[in-house]
Scaffold this active site. Structure first.
Site, short mmCIF file in Angstrom:
data_model
loop_
_atom_site.label_atom_id
_atom_site.label_comp_id
_atom_site.label_asym_id
_atom_site.label_seq_id
_atom_site.Cartn_x
_atom_site.Cartn_y
_atom_site.Cartn_z
N TYR A 1 -4.45 -8.95 14.60
CA TYR A 1 -4.45 -7.75 13.62
C TYR A 1 -5.60 -6.86 13.97
O TYR A 1 -5.42 -5.38 14.09
CB TYR A 1 -4.60 -8.52 12.15
CG TYR A 1 -4.60 -7.36 11.08
CD1 TYR A 1 -3.32 -6.57 10.78
CD2 TYR A 1 -6.03 -6.98 10.62
CE1 TYR A 1 -3.23 -5.66 9.94
CE2 TYR A 1 -5.80 -6.12 9.56
CZ TYR A 1 -4.82 -5.31 9.12
OH TYR A 1 -4.70 -4.52 8.11
N THR B 1 -2.89 -6.78 -1.37
CA THR B 1 -1.55 -6.52 -1.27
C THR B 1 -0.76 -7.90 -0.72
O THR B 1 -1.56 -8.95 -0.70
CB THR B 1 -1.55 -5.29 -0.31
OG1 THR B 1 -1.93 -5.96 1.00
CG2 THR B 1 -2.21 -4.22 -0.57
N ASP C 1 13.70 2.09 10.13
CA ASP C 1 13.01 0.77 10.74
C ASP C 1 12.28 1.29 11.99
O ASP C 1 12.91 1.37 12.80
CB ASP C 1 14.10 -0.13 11.05
CG ASP C 1 13.64 -1.55 11.66
OD1 ASP C 1 12.40 -1.84 11.95
OD2 ASP C 1 14.54 -2.49 11.91
N LEU D 1 0.75 -1.25 -0.25
CA LEU D 1 0.04 0.00 -0.09
C LEU D 1 0.84 1.22 -0.09
O LEU D 1 0.51 2.27 -0.73
CB LEU D 1 -0.87 -0.04 1.15
CG LEU D 1 -1.71 1.05 1.39
CD1 LEU D 1 -2.84 1.42 0.25
CD2 LEU D 1 -2.67 1.11 2.74
N LYS E 1 -5.31 -2.75 15.21
CA LYS E 1 -5.71 -1.85 14.50
C LYS E 1 -6.98 -0.86 15.19
O LYS E 1 -7.10 0.17 15.22
CB LYS E 1 -6.36 -2.12 13.26
CG LYS E 1 -5.32 -2.67 12.12
CD LYS E 1 -4.30 -1.76 12.01
CE LYS E 1 -3.22 -2.02 10.59
NZ LYS E 1 -2.48 -0.93 10.22
N SER F 1 -7.50 -0.25 9.29
CA SER F 1 -8.24 -1.22 8.72
C SER F 1 -9.70 -1.38 8.79
O SER F 1 -10.14 -1.03 10.03
CB SER F 1 -7.73 -2.76 9.08
OG SER F 1 -8.46 -3.84 8.70
#
Length: 260
Positions: free
Chosen positions: A176, A211, A68, A17, A180, A134
């Protein structure tokens, strides 16, 4: 060196993305100084070469900065490099890489940790701060079962333990989704903290995109209804270019404000 172009720093801009966001900005007639944050400089350079080949007439300029987001020393060097080159100025920070903005404990002898210093730098100099979240993070939509996506995400697995790691109603997205959802509160807190500094803050929910996220593969995701990643890049570009200013402090989707 000062630039009359808007300066944009996007973490993870060399792939997925992030790459699509950079591409969308490069296609815009508005000129940008785009700094691609990449853990590996060579991969950032490869992304730039690909973009310059694909969009040779772009009004924007591209550079790469090693970044990073799990390394304080890497972030410290990024801050120093960008500050030195642009005089402490940054117009847009797109937090595409999923960094934590919680303060670390300062080592003895320091007034603040490296992350504190990093945050302070962006707090002062970023009039736009974007977090990539998300569509799976919305609490309201955890009760939707009448759509294919709702059925995949929200169905409960059969009784018994362990629950397994694939198929509908499993726990494979629990971490996940939770992360988010937490990120949405991080965005709300930064919107509150920076409101009187004139910094606009959003979380962008780019949609179900094909993706490399999760390692499933673009073809399988497209078969499941995922959109081309360029759609997400264009959504982020709209936020950068002021088309969603009336929705600052919200989670924005391509065509709506995402429910909490």
């Amino acid at each position: 060196m000062a630039s009359n172009k808007e300066i944009v720093f996007i973490t993870g801009g060399n792939t997925g993305l992030g790459y699509e966001v950079v591409k969308a900005l490069c296609k815009s007639p508005r000129p940008y100084e785009i700094i691609i944050g990449s853990r590996t400089v060579s991969k950032g350079e490869e992304a730039i070469a690909s973009l310059q080949k694909e969009i040779p007439e772009s009004a924007s300029t591209l550079s790469v900065q090693q970044a990073d987001l799990e390394s304080d020393s890497s972030l410290e060097r990024a801050v120093e490099a960008i500050s030195a080159k642009h005089g402490g100025r940054l117009d847009v920070l797109i937090n595409n890489g999923g960094a934590s903005f919680d303060n670390d404990i300062a080592p003895a002898g320091r007034q603040m940790s490296v992350r504190d210093a990093f945050n302070k730098m962006w707090d002062v100099n970023s009039p736009r701060l974007l977090f990539v979240t998300s569509g799976t993070s919305t609490l309201a939509e955890t009760e939707i079962f009448d759509t294919p996506m709702g059925q995949r995400l929200n169905a409960s697995p059969p009784a018994g333990w362990p629950k397994g790691s694939a198929g509908p109603g499993t726990m494979s997205v629990t971490g996940y989704r939770s992360a988010k959802t937490g990120l949405n509160m991080v965005m709300r807190e930064w919107a509150r903290i920076l409101r009187n500094d004139g910094v606009k803050v959003w979380a962008v929910s780019p949609g179900f995109l094909a993706t490399g996220l999760g390692g499933v593969g673009a073809d399988r995701l497209k078969a499941a209804g995922a959109l081309d990643p360029s759609v997400g890049g264009e959504t982020v570009r709209d936020v950068v270019e002021g088309k969603r200013d009336g929705e600052a402090g919200k989670v924005v989707r391509r065509d709506m404000v995402q429910p909490w």
